[in-house]
Design a protein around this motif. Structure first.
Motif, PDB file in Angstrom:
ATOM      1  N   LEU B   7     -14.621  14.419 -45.862  1.00 18.86           N
ATOM      2  CA  LEU B   7     -13.508  13.891 -46.621  1.00 18.86           C
ATOM      3  C   LEU B   7     -12.213  14.518 -46.144  1.00 18.86           C
ATOM      4  O   LEU B   7     -11.184  13.873 -46.037  1.00 18.86           O
ATOM      5  CB  LEU B   7     -13.735  14.200 -48.110  1.00 18.86           C
ATOM      6  N   PHE B   8     -12.313  15.783 -45.811  1.00 14.02           N
ATOM      7  CA  PHE B   8     -11.162  16.515 -45.324  1.00 14.02           C
ATOM      8  C   PHE B   8     -10.637  15.872 -44.041  1.00 14.02           C
ATOM      9  O   PHE B   8      -9.466  15.586 -43.885  1.00 14.02           O
ATOM     10  CB  PHE B   8     -11.582  17.956 -45.058  1.00 14.02           C
ATOM     11  N   LEU B  10     -11.143  12.903 -43.008  1.00 12.81           N
ATOM     12  CA  LEU B  10     -10.707  11.547 -43.257  1.00 12.81           C
ATOM     13  C   LEU B  10      -9.261  11.530 -43.728  1.00 12.81           C
ATOM     14  O   LEU B  10      -8.447  10.747 -43.273  1.00 12.81           O
ATOM     15  CB  LEU B  10     -11.620  10.947 -44.328  1.00 12.81           C
ATOM     16  N   ILE B  11      -8.940  12.434 -44.642  1.00 12.06           N
ATOM     17  CA  ILE B  11      -7.633  12.369 -45.260  1.00 12.06           C
ATOM     18  C   ILE B  11      -6.577  13.045 -44.401  1.00 12.06           C
ATOM     19  O   ILE B  11      -5.505  12.515 -44.158  1.00 12.06           O
ATOM     20  CB  ILE B  11      -7.674  13.010 -46.664  1.00 12.06           C
ATOM     21  N   VAL B  12      -6.898  14.230 -43.919  1.00  8.30           N
ATOM     22  CA  VAL B  12      -5.873  14.996 -43.214  1.00  8.30           C
ATOM     23  C   VAL B  12      -5.576  14.421 -41.850  1.00  8.30           C
ATOM     24  O   VAL B  12      -4.438  14.301 -41.429  1.00  8.30           O
ATOM     25  CB  VAL B  12      -6.324  16.459 -43.045  1.00  8.30           C
ATOM     26  N   ASP B 141      -8.090  12.297 -58.442  1.00  8.84           N
ATOM     27  CA  ASP B 141      -7.627  11.445 -57.347  1.00  8.84           C
ATOM     28  C   ASP B 141      -8.763  10.553 -56.931  1.00  8.84           C
ATOM     29  O   ASP B 141      -9.888  11.005 -56.785  1.00  8.84           O
ATOM     30  CB  ASP B 141      -7.228  12.301 -56.150  1.00  8.84           C
ATOM     31  N   ILE B 145     -10.294   2.677 -49.956  1.00  7.83           N
ATOM     32  CA  ILE B 145     -10.042   2.140 -48.626  1.00  7.83           C
ATOM     33  C   ILE B 145      -9.555   0.727 -48.883  1.00  7.83           C
ATOM     34  O   ILE B 145     -10.294  -0.115 -49.357  1.00  7.83           O
ATOM     35  CB  ILE B 145     -11.311   2.111 -47.768  1.00  7.83           C
ATOM     36  N   SER B 146      -8.299   0.489 -48.608  1.00  7.19           N
ATOM     37  CA  SER B 146      -7.766  -0.830 -48.903  1.00  7.19           C
ATOM     38  C   SER B 146      -8.258  -1.831 -47.872  1.00  7.19           C
ATOM     39  O   SER B 146      -8.889  -1.468 -46.887  1.00  7.19           O
ATOM     40  CB  SER B 146      -6.245  -0.779 -48.917  1.00  7.19           C
ATOM     41  N   VAL B 153      -4.665   6.896 -52.040  1.00 11.01           N
ATOM     42  CA  VAL B 153      -5.098   7.793 -53.106  1.00 11.01           C
ATOM     43  C   VAL B 153      -4.375   7.406 -54.377  1.00 11.01           C
ATOM     44  O   VAL B 153      -3.166   7.253 -54.393  1.00 11.01           O
ATOM     45  CB  VAL B 153      -4.799   9.254 -52.731  1.00 11.01           C
ATOM     46  N   LYS B 155      -3.979   8.216 -58.607  1.00 10.39           N
ATOM     47  CA  LYS B 155      -4.274   9.144 -59.711  1.00 10.39           C
ATOM     48  C   LYS B 155      -4.902   8.352 -60.844  1.00 10.39           C
ATOM     49  O   LYS B 155      -4.406   7.301 -61.232  1.00 10.39           O
ATOM     50  CB  LYS B 155      -2.972   9.763 -60.218  1.00 10.39           C
ATOM     51  N   GLU B 205     -20.708   3.380 -61.963  1.00 14.51           N
ATOM     52  CA  GLU B 205     -20.536   4.145 -60.716  1.00 14.51           C
ATOM     53  C   GLU B 205     -20.897   3.256 -59.538  1.00 14.51           C
ATOM     54  O   GLU B 205     -21.945   2.610 -59.553  1.00 14.51           O
ATOM     55  CB  GLU B 205     -21.421   5.407 -60.764  1.00 14.51           C
ATOM     56  N   ASP B 206     -20.017   3.238 -58.542  1.00 19.00           N
ATOM     57  CA  ASP B 206     -20.228   2.386 -57.370  1.00 19.00           C
ATOM     58  C   ASP B 206     -21.397   2.818 -56.502  1.00 19.00           C
ATOM     59  O   ASP B 206     -22.002   2.018 -55.826  1.00 19.00           O
ATOM     60  CB  ASP B 206     -18.987   2.449 -56.460  1.00 19.00           C
TER      61      ASP B 206
END
Lengths: 858, 341
Positions: B7-8, B10-12, B141, B145-146, B153, B155, B205-206
């Protein structure tokens, strides 16, 4: 010619003595004035059939008539007119020994790998690790030339009347005159040495390459060499000629490293300021190296400055460096360097709680102490520590660290016998801490090694060299434990430790058969014992291994051998010179490997586990056959080579589909036995001299894996060969550095490679309202091709030797045209129930500019 | 273990995820079995379909071709046997079959083109009871994924729901949790219209929520199961179902789940074929996709007052009530008070 002489006198602060009538109306060949004095005289005087001699450390040059005369005697410089005696060539065949050292004139550091060549006897020697050389020469005058990487050539006239000691001081080429001609190590080493598939990069070249976010990185530099690749940007380690990442023996000052990356692989753990040079053996490994089957990366650290204290460092976006070095008394030097990274300020800016609550940092520290007892005995102590910490959001922290220590005693036992004794300690450990309420835990894995190694070299005569020695290594593997925190609902798990010892003995002989043919034949014998205490599960031999097919458990007491393996590892290489400028080389080697990194992901991470060969896991072995044609052009200014190789590896580890590797006491039941095959052709062209230096390479290579299991569960792709994760057939790189002036240089890297293989879905289906993709054959498709251009400008603030503080700025741009190179292509539904989508992920998908300031305090 | 790193990454480091068009013309037409026998009252439905080509250039969302005209038969270890009835194309229903713990079941399928498939014999393991449900109100958060692939992200506010289970120490246990909800809502209206309604919110839950007790055998487990959105300050009923799974079924779902969490990072294991427990009778190398599952189910319902539980002083922000008859405001809205309220 006269004006050329005058120019040289002015520029070089030398005085040239000559008779005007000898050089009247003689023109100098264009360009050669800009060469160093030594080369200028070598070419020009030879052309004019004049002799010359450098006297008093090159402060005076005496020119005299007659080709190839011997010069001798008392050089009376009375009234500026030399009295030169030209004598007949000495018929004496008496051999005398000239021994000495090549040292850096500024830092006082010894320079290994420098060539010391005598023009008179046409004999040469290469300096050893301590910068020492021995030459056996005839009585009388000799013109000795010394060449070393990144240093300007030094030429001296030496009158050898008896055995003699003489040290050569060489200057870094940047402190030299303008338009320096760069001379590379051994000039014709590419063609003349017996070794092949070896690339040496000096740290200067690496430092001139455009850095990623300002960090000079050795592994990133290696990736631009033919035959070296990676699964993706920012992944740890590198792959050599189709080998796995754990098949590289990475030595930091002779100590094996079990993790070479910081920040999951974006940076390597070598502090560039500490590194002297980097040698990569892609094949044709000398017999003294063992334990890994693909390659050896030998990173040598610098010794401290012998003459004075100095300091250097750098300040960058992500990390800063500081290094100090100097003498302690007359016989001892030290060097200490450290790096600290502070990327958190960047993370804080990410508008995502998970990330902005994350933090990461790393550091590494090197310390090296060397004490010289006498001319023959040196002891050095090297310490190293590297640590990474990473906290993700508020719930998990990760840490991994390396602790190394080594003590080396180098000795010259007799004139012909030199050796070293190393005592080595290397430890790698990682730790994961769970902070999630009711699931608090500490989990850790690690590997601990202790090694003693003795290596001896015997120069039986000028054309024969014998190397022999042995090593003994003790391993303790900690496959993991999980300790629940207070109030945690987890149960403690402790997997039994594994123990092993590895012994290796080697012998090799490098023999120059005649002027054209040199062979190096060697053999290594290695033996590995996995011993207790421990338990071994015996599985039903007629079924695939599974916890449910365990039939019996063997128990072994402390120190009791569980399983022993051994293997012969022949090493052979040969060189046949076609002429001065070209040669053909062949090599064959077999290597054994008794430990492996357990990781079923495309890229390894520092959280992966090192596992011993044991009752169930057989040692890996690999053979490689390689051949090459090597040719230099323009007096060795342009090196070229073509190499072909073919490799087979056995007992490499693959993983069952969906393997669970985390704290699994039945780990062997998740592993598959596989074999690998790789072949390729590497084309390499390197220019070491002139304003433009660098290389161009092209590689065509393939790497395949095949599982050899019996049942369907134990095979992948029906047991047929499939491309490995890093099979990238076409690979091209260009590395260039152009020095506009002495203070301003531009460097550029360009790299292109075929996309790595991935597994594509063949169809999609729905169960329980979820849509899934069906994957069948592994690695049958590829992600898009990769290419990238990087640029860097370096500006030196000053070149004056007298300045105490020397700074330089590096402005760099990584991924200049901002290509969104695919890091991976992956498949997942956009939201629950929707059709599986395919996405391309680019990791460094944008332009990354950076600035770094480097300094030296002398 | 490496999920955090992923995840790190992916985002950063990315910001650069793009959908790519792919059309792969192979592998379609594999038989897909999707069915579950439980210890709850029947009938049970087994869906049989065929997989289709991977082709995301097609906008129309058809992802399963129903397999009609097949003969499905379920046999248990006591000798009971029953042929299922096709109610809708590709959907087959049991008649008298009642699943019970301890029995094992086997499914055979005879397709209309003459292929025969058979499942492994699946045993129904008991489902330990859910002790209680715990909740935590959180501002969190959420990564979306659009449609164009870029991560976004947002809130959000909501309740993290945890199932607390005392894992039996005497057996290895494998769990799957599914949760649905019913929410209460109102309309702003006069007395001429219905103003209090309820509507279902299925699959809270997905992702697949699974657990084993390898590291927690015999302990009290606290498992995250879903998030209840805090979009209205009204009552909410969480309907939790805890399924027992066989080891084989657990491994099947676990592998399937890895597709849902794939992020494209190099720390993902390579995608692998996920086959279930149904194979061709003639050639065991021909395998069907999907799983014929047998599970006991432990249910737990929790009615929560979202405003009170949130601890917030003011209920805002939330979806503002609309005017008129509330039943038309939400899908399947009703004014009949559901069981549990």
């Amino acid at each position: 010619m006269q004006s050329a002489f005058r120019a040289i006198e002015r520029r070089e602060q030398v005085k040239i003595f000559y008779r005007v009538q000898w050089i009247e109306n003689k023109k100098v060949a264009a360009l050669s004035v800009s060469k160093p004095v030594g080369e200028f005289f070598a070419t020009e005087m030879n052309r004019l059939r004049l002799g010359y001699s450098f006297l008093y450390d090159g402060k005076y040059v005496v020119v005299f008539k007659g080709k190839d005369p011997r010069v001798q005697g008392n050089y009376g410089v009375a009234n500026g007119v030399p009295s030169v005696q030209v004598i007949e060539q000495s018929a004496q065949a008496e051999t005398l020994t000239l021994r000495g050292k090549v040292i850096d004139a500024v830092s006082g550091e010894p320079i290994p790998g420098a060539t010391v060549f005598d023009d008179e006897d046409q004999k040469g020697a290469t300096t050893n690790i301590e910068g020492e050389f021995v030459l056996r020469l005839t009585h009388g005058m000799h013109s000795i030339r010394v060449n070393a990487v990144g240093r300007s050539q030094v030429a001296r006239s030496i009158n050898l009347e008896d055995d003699m000691n003489y040290d050569f001081e060489v200057f870094e080429r940047t402190t030299e005159l303008e338009n320096v001609t760069i001379t590379s190590e051994g000039m014709n080493r590419n063609v003349a040495s017996v070794g092949m598939s070896q690339v040496k990069i000096d740290i200067k070249t690496l430092k001139s390459m455009p850095p990623f976010v300002g960090e000079v990185d050795i592994v990133r530099g290696l990736l631009l060499l033919p035959g070296v690749s990676t699964v993706g940007e920012g992944s740890a380690g590198f792959n050599v000629r189709g080998g796995n990442v754990d098949q590289n023996l990475i030595l930091l000052d002779d100590v094996p490293l079990f993790n070479s990356s910081h920040l999951f692989g974006f940076f390597s753990t070598f502090n560039p300021d500490m590194v002297k040079d980097v040698m990569l053996y892609k094949g044709g490994m000398p017999a003294n190296f063992g334990g890994r089957i693909s390659s050896v990366l030998d990173v040598k650290l610098r010794d401290g400055n012998e003459s004075k204290f100095s300091s250097s460092g750098g300040i960058g976006f992500i990390s800063s460096r500081l290094l100090i070095e100097g003498p302690i008394g007359e016989k001892t030097t030290f060097i200490a360097g450290g790096r600290y990274a502070y990327p958190n300020w960047a993370l804080r800016r990410v508008p995502d709680l998970n990330v902005s609550q994350s933090s990461t940092s790393f550091y590494d520290v090197n310390f090296r102490l060397r004490h010289k007892f006498n001319d023959r005995n040196t002891v050095s102590l090297s310490l190293y520590r590297s640590q990474d910490d990473f906290k993700f959001a508020a719930d998990t922290t990760y840490g991994w660290n390396t602790t190394n220590a080594s003590l080396v005693w180098r000795t010259t036992l007799t004139e012909k016998l030199v050796g070293n004794l190393n005592v080595i300690y290397s430890k790698f450990a990682n730790k994961v801490t769970g902070l999630k309420p009711t699931y608090e835990f500490d989990a850790g894995f690690g590997i601990d090694t202790r090694e003693v190694k003795a290596e001896l070299t015997y120069f039986s005569h000028a054309s024969n060299r014998v190397d022999f020695g042995g090593s003994y290594t003790n391993y303790v593997f900690n496959p993991g434990s999980l300790l629940p925190g207070e109030g945690s609902s987890l149960n403690p798990v402790t997997l039994q430790r594994d123990y092993g010892t590895e012994q290796g003995f080697y012998f090799s002989d490098e023999l120059k058969l005649n002027e054209r043919i040199t062979v190096n034949a060697g053999i290594r014998y290695s033996r590995y014992i996995n011993f207790g205490s421990g338990e071994v599960f015996l599985y039903d031999p007629s079924a695939p291994m599974h916890p449910s097919t365990i039939q019996d458990t063997l128990k072994f007491g402390e120190g009791e051998a569980i399983r022993a393996y051994d293997g012969w590892e022949p090493r052979f290489s040969a060189k046949i010179n076609i002429d001065d400028q070209s040669s053909v080389k062949l090599s064959f080697n077999r290597n054994m490997q008794y430990l492996q990194l357990i990781s079923n992901t495309s890229a390894i991470s520092p959280l992966d586990l090192w596992k011993t060969s044991n009752y169930h896991i057989k040692p890996q072995s690999g053979i490689q056959v390689a051949g090459g044609y090597f040719r230099n052009f323009f007096q060795n200014r342009l090196e070229s080579s073509v190499e072909l190789y073919y490799k087979r590896t056995h007992n490499i580890v693959e993983y069952k589909n969906g393997a669970n590797l985390f704290l699994n006491p039945f780990l062997e039941s998740e592993l598959l036995n596989a074999e690998g095959m790789a072949y390729g052709a590497e084309f390499f062209l390197r220019r070491n001299l002139g304003k433009l230096t660098g290389w161009v390479s092209y590689t065509y290579s393939r790497a395949f894996v095949r599982t050899t299991g019996e049942s369907e569960e134990e095979t992948i792709n029906n047991g047929e060969y499939y491309p490995s994760n890093f099979d990238k057939p076409h690979n091209t790189s260009f590395v260039g550095n152009y020095a506009f002036t002495r203070r301003l240089s531009l460097s550029a890297n360009f790299t292109y490679s075929t996309g790595r293989p991935i597994t594509y879905p063949t169809s999609v289906y729905v169960i329980d309202g979820y849509s899934f993709a069906q994957f069948t054959e592994r690695n049958q498709a590829r992600i898009p091709d990769y290419h990238r251009l990087d640029l860097a400008f370096t500006v030196e603030e000053t070149l004056r030797k007298t300045r105490k503080w020397k700074g330089s700025w590096t402005f760099s741009i990584y991924n200049v045209y901002g290509r969104k190179n695919a890091y991976s292509v992956f498949f997942k539904p956009q939201y629950t129930g929707s059709q599986t989508q395919s996405y391309r992920l680019a990791v460094v998908g944008t332009i990354f500019p950076s600035i770094t300031y480097n300094f030296r305090i002398l | 273990m490496k999920r955090a790193l992923i995840l790190f990454f992916l985002i950063v480091l990315s910001g650069c995820i793009d959908p790519i068009k792919l059309e792969i013309d192979e592998g379609a037409g594999t038989l897909v079995v999707d069915g579950l026998i439980t210890d709850q009252p029947g009938p049970y439905t087994i869906k049989v379909s065929r997989s289709i080509n991977f082709d995301n250039s097609r906008q129309l969302r058809v992802y399963a071709v129903p397999e009609s005209g097949a003969i499905l038969r379920i046999t248990d270890n006591t000798g009971f046997s029953e042929t299922l009835v096709e109610r809708k194309p590709g959907e087959y229903e049991t008649l008298a079959l009642q699943g019970s713990v301890g029995k094992s079941y086997q499914l055979t399928i005879q397709t209309s083109n003459g292929e025969s498939y058979v499942s492994g014999s699946e045993t129904m393991y008991p489902a330990p009871p859910v002790e209680r449900i715990e909740q935590e109100f959180k501002v969190y958060d959420r990564l979306f994924i659009s449609a164009n692939g870029s991560p976004r992200v947002t809130k959000m506010e909501g309740f993290y729901i945890y199932a607390v289970v005392n894992d039996p120490a005497d057996a290895e246990n494998f769990y799957r949790w599914q949760s649905d909800g019913i929410f209460e809502y109102f309309s702003i209206t006069d007395f001429s219209h219905i103003k209090q309604c309820w509507a279902p919110l299925n699959r809270l839950e997905d992702k697949l929520i699974l657990a084993d007790d390898v590291f927690t055998n015999g302990q009290t487990m606290r498992q995250f199961v879903c998030v209840v959105p805090y979009d209205r300050p009204t009552m909410f009923l969480v309907k939790l179902r805890q399924q027992s799974l066989s080891r084989e079924a657990y491994e099947f779902w676990q592998r399937s789940a890895s597709q849902q969490t794939s992020t494209g990072s190099l720390f993902d294991p390579p995608p692998a074929p996920v086959y279930g427990n149904v194979r061709s009778e003639a050639d065991p190398n021909v395998k069907a996709l999907g799983y014929f599952g047998v599970s006991a189910i432990a249910k737990f319902d929790l009615l929560m007052n979202r405003f009170k539980e949130s601890g917030l002083v003011e209920p805002a922000p939330h979806k503002t009530p609309k005017g008129g008859d509330c039943r038309v405001h939400e899908i399947e809205g009703t004014n009949i008070k559901p069981e549990g309220f």
